[in-house]
Scaffold this motif. Structure first.
Motif, PDB file in Angstrom:
ATOM      1  N   ILE A  60       0.833  -1.224  -0.124  1.00 50.91           N
ATOM      2  CA  ILE A  60       0.002   0.189   0.034  1.00 50.91           C
ATOM      3  C   ILE A  60       0.662   1.341  -0.074  1.00 50.91           C
ATOM      4  N   ALA A  61       0.748   2.090  -0.994  1.00 51.18           N
ATOM      5  CA  ALA A  61       1.453   3.335  -1.125  1.00 51.18           C
ATOM      6  C   ALA A  61       0.845   4.429  -0.184  1.00 51.18           C
ATOM      7  N   VAL A  62       1.731   5.274   0.243  1.00 50.05           N
ATOM      8  CA  VAL A  62       1.092   6.789   0.960  1.00 50.05           C
ATOM      9  C   VAL A  62       2.416   7.873   0.440  1.00 50.05           C
ATOM     10  N   GLY A  63       1.844   8.864   0.503  1.00 55.06           N
ATOM     11  CA  GLY A  63       2.757  10.029   0.237  1.00 55.06           C
ATOM     12  C   GLY A  63       2.668  11.068   1.367  1.00 55.06           C
ATOM     13  N   ASP A  64       3.882  12.096   1.055  1.00 58.65           N
ATOM     14  CA  ASP A  64       3.935  13.302   1.916  1.00 58.65           C
ATOM     15  C   ASP A  64       3.825  14.526   0.910  1.00 58.65           C
ATOM     16  N   PRO A  65       2.609  15.357   0.671  1.00 64.47           N
ATOM     17  CA  PRO A  65       2.667  16.116  -0.291  1.00 64.47           C
ATOM     18  C   PRO A  65       3.652  17.407   0.095  1.00 64.47           C
ATOM     19  N   ALA A  66       4.028  17.505   1.156  1.00 64.32           N
ATOM     20  CA  ALA A  66       4.929  18.727   1.523  1.00 64.32           C
ATOM     21  C   ALA A  66       6.246  18.221   1.065  1.00 64.32           C
ATOM     22  N   THR A  67       6.860  17.154   1.059  1.00 67.59           N
ATOM     23  CA  THR A  67       8.097  16.802   0.413  1.00 67.59           C
ATOM     24  C   THR A  67       8.014  16.058  -1.019  1.00 67.59           C
ATOM     25  N   GLU A  68       6.861  15.695  -1.381  1.00 71.57           N
ATOM     26  CA  GLU A  68       6.535  15.060  -2.643  1.00 71.57           C
ATOM     27  C   GLU A  68       7.213  13.661  -2.505  1.00 71.57           C
ATOM     28  N   GLU A  69       7.399  13.257  -1.308  1.00 69.24           N
ATOM     29  CA  GLU A  69       7.971  11.744  -1.372  1.00 69.24           C
ATOM     30  C   GLU A  69       6.818  10.630  -1.223  1.00 69.24           C
ATOM     31  N   ALA A  70       7.097   9.476  -1.701  1.00 71.62           N
ATOM     32  CA  ALA A  70       6.142   8.615  -1.391  1.00 71.62           C
ATOM     33  C   ALA A  70       6.819   7.112  -1.054  1.00 71.62           C
ATOM     34  N   VAL A  71       6.324   6.348  -0.286  1.00 68.25           N
ATOM     35  CA  VAL A  71       6.560   4.965  -0.052  1.00 68.25           C
ATOM     36  C   VAL A  71       5.497   3.892  -0.179  1.00 68.25           C
ATOM     37  N   SER A  72       6.149   2.870  -0.187  1.00 67.86           N
ATOM     38  CA  SER A  72       5.151   1.681  -0.213  1.00 67.86           C
ATOM     39  C   SER A  72       5.380   0.884   0.966  1.00 67.86           C
ATOM     40  N   LEU A  73       4.135   0.618   1.835  1.00 69.81           N
ATOM     41  CA  LEU A  73       4.424  -0.279   2.961  1.00 69.81           C
ATOM     42  C   LEU A  73       3.937  -1.659   2.489  1.00 69.81           C
ATOM     43  N   CYS A  74       4.909  -2.539   2.985  1.00 70.16           N
ATOM     44  CA  CYS A  74       4.767  -3.895   2.264  1.00 70.16           C
ATOM     45  C   CYS A  74       5.007  -4.985   3.309  1.00 70.16           C
ATOM     46  N   ILE A  75       4.001  -5.962   3.256  1.00 69.73           N
ATOM     47  CA  ILE A  75       4.104  -7.360   3.780  1.00 69.73           C
ATOM     48  C   ILE A  75       4.286  -8.495   3.003  1.00 69.73           C
ATOM     49  N   VAL A  76       5.470  -9.359   3.278  1.00 68.70           N
ATOM     50  CA  VAL A  76       5.721 -10.534   2.494  1.00 68.70           C
ATOM     51  C   VAL A  76       5.599 -11.500   3.258  1.00 68.70           C
ATOM     52  N   TYR A  77       5.197 -12.587   2.673  1.00 70.49           N
ATOM     53  CA  TYR A  77       4.702 -14.050   3.510  1.00 70.49           C
ATOM     54  C   TYR A  77       4.865 -15.171   2.579  1.00 70.49           C
ATOM     55  N   PRO A  78       5.079 -16.345   3.126  1.00 69.78           N
ATOM     56  CA  PRO A  78       4.993 -17.667   2.255  1.00 69.78           C
ATOM     57  C   PRO A  78       3.807 -17.917   1.762  1.00 69.78           C
ATOM     58  N   HIS A  79       3.743 -18.147   0.384  1.00 69.98           N
ATOM     59  CA  HIS A  79       2.415 -18.310  -0.138  1.00 69.98           C
ATOM     60  C   HIS A  79       1.635 -19.481   0.392  1.00 69.98           C
ATOM     61  N   SER A  80       2.085 -20.368   0.883  1.00 67.17           N
ATOM     62  CA  SER A  80       1.632 -21.802   1.392  1.00 67.17           C
ATOM     63  C   SER A  80       1.250 -21.808   2.901  1.00 67.17           C
ATOM     64  N   LEU A  81       1.561 -20.304   3.437  1.00 64.96           N
ATOM     65  CA  LEU A  81       1.010 -20.356   4.706  1.00 64.96           C
ATOM     66  C   LEU A  81      -0.192 -19.324   5.109  1.00 64.96           C
ATOM     67  N   VAL A  82      -0.563 -18.690   4.257  1.00 60.53           N
ATOM     68  CA  VAL A  82      -1.666 -17.598   4.342  1.00 60.53           C
ATOM     69  C   VAL A  82      -2.733 -17.920   3.245  1.00 60.53           C
ATOM     70  N   ASP A  83      -3.848 -17.955   3.855  1.00 60.71           N
ATOM     71  CA  ASP A  83      -5.284 -18.045   3.088  1.00 60.71           C
ATOM     72  C   ASP A  83      -5.726 -16.736   2.827  1.00 60.71           C
ATOM     73  N   ASP A  84      -6.948 -16.611   1.997  1.00 64.73           N
ATOM     74  CA  ASP A  84      -7.578 -15.377   1.861  1.00 64.73           C
ATOM     75  C   ASP A  84      -7.898 -14.544   2.961  1.00 64.73           C
ATOM     76  N   LYS A  85      -8.450 -15.469   3.794  1.00 65.85           N
ATOM     77  CA  LYS A  85      -8.866 -14.711   5.007  1.00 65.85           C
ATOM     78  C   LYS A  85      -7.631 -14.114   5.939  1.00 65.85           C
ATOM     79  N   GLY A  86      -6.515 -14.589   5.941  1.00 65.49           N
ATOM     80  CA  GLY A  86      -5.308 -14.219   6.587  1.00 65.49           C
ATOM     81  C   GLY A  86      -4.889 -12.911   5.732  1.00 65.49           C
ATOM     82  N   ARG A  87      -4.727 -13.379   4.506  1.00 62.71           N
ATOM     83  CA  ARG A  87      -4.480 -12.055   3.433  1.00 62.71           C
ATOM     84  C   ARG A  87      -5.090 -10.597   3.777  1.00 62.71           C
ATOM     85  N   ASP A  88      -6.470 -10.829   3.846  1.00 60.28           N
ATOM     86  CA  ASP A  88      -7.428  -9.756   3.969  1.00 60.28           C
ATOM     87  C   ASP A  88      -7.225  -8.872   5.572  1.00 60.28           C
ATOM     88  N   GLU A  89      -7.000  -9.920   6.402  1.00 62.82           N
ATOM     89  CA  GLU A  89      -6.802  -9.245   7.870  1.00 62.82           C
ATOM     90  C   GLU A  89      -5.293  -8.378   7.621  1.00 62.82           C
TER      91      GLU A  89
END
Length: 245
Positions: A190-219
């Motif tokens: 999910i990306a978010v930015g700071d209009p004052a500095t014109e910066e933008a960053v991406s907040l990311c979570i990575v996880y093993p495909h085999s361990l997380v179902d759709d419910k866990g992903r949505d949480e």
């Protein structure tokens, strides 16, 4: 070309996959004469930008670069806030999280938070990824207009399906990838930015495909969204789109 530009080109050669370089490798990567490469690396060593590894001819980034990296992260209010949000989600779910920035058509991790689960994904700090081939990159590209994205691809082929993918992200407020950048690994960004500095960053979570179902992903999407929305509200990021799950 100036010595500063050449030095910057050398520094861009370093990555997680390429932690050190010899003069010969610099010649091959940058296409400059060996004598020029040798003088350039010597000047960079003397300036503290590089250091040799023991008595070898291999060069790695100098400690000055570590100090500069720390200063860069400390100087960015957005990166600090994003780090706090990602750290909270990483700790809650036990999966690795990181904060990334975009430069042109590449994204780079600038802060990471190792997961606590027995099976977890290794962080990607300092690793450069092609923006349109990763969730983090697409989340940041989606903050641009279609014309701005096409301008980034000037002189090269733009993937036919990218417009549609970015449109989905602009609508939904988050990006997903499944075993894309790394086999067996999924990601939420999910990306978010700071209009004052014109910066933008991406907040990311990575996880093993085999361990997380759709419910866990949505949480995790909801938790990451909460942190990103808090940052957007505090900084006045009107371009932020609250994720829809």
């Amino acid at each position: 070309m100036s010595i500063l530009q050449n030095a910057a080109d050398v520094l861009r050669c370093f990555s997680k996959e390429c932690p050190d370089l010899t003069v010969t490798e610099v010649v091959r990567r940058l296409g400059i004469p060996k004598a020029n490469a040798s003088r350039l690396l010597k000047a960079m060593r003397e300036a503290g930008l590089l250091e040799t590894i023991g008595d070898s001819y291999r060069h790695r980034p100098g400690r000055l670069m570590l100090d500069l990296g720390t200063a860069y992260r400390s100087s960015s209010n957005l990166i600090a806030r994003a780090g706090e949000a990602v750290g909270e989600v990483s700790q809650r779910f036990g999966h690795t999280g990181y904060v990334s920035i975009r430069e042109g058509l590449e994204v780079t991790g600038v802060a990471d938070f190792p997961g606590t689960n027995a099976l977890r994904v290794v962080g990607a700090i300092g690793r450069r990824l092609t923006a349109h081939e990763s969730a983090t990159g697409r989340s940041l590209l989606a903050r641009l207009t279609g014309d701005e994205v096409r301008a980034l691809f000037a002189g090269r082929d733009m993937p036919a399906e990218l417009d549609e993918k970015l449109a989905d992200i602009r609508r939904d407020g988050f990006a997903l990838s499944s075993q894309e950048a790394t086999p067996g690994v999924d990601a939420i960004a999910i990306a978010v930015g700071d209009p004052a500095t014109e910066e933008a960053v991406s907040l990311c979570i990575v996880y093993p495909h085999s361990l997380v179902d759709d419910k866990g992903r949505d949480e995790m999407i909801a938790a990451l969204s909460e942190g990103a929305a808090r940052i957007a509200g505090e900084l006045g990021d009107t371009a932020f789109v609250p994720p829809r799950i």
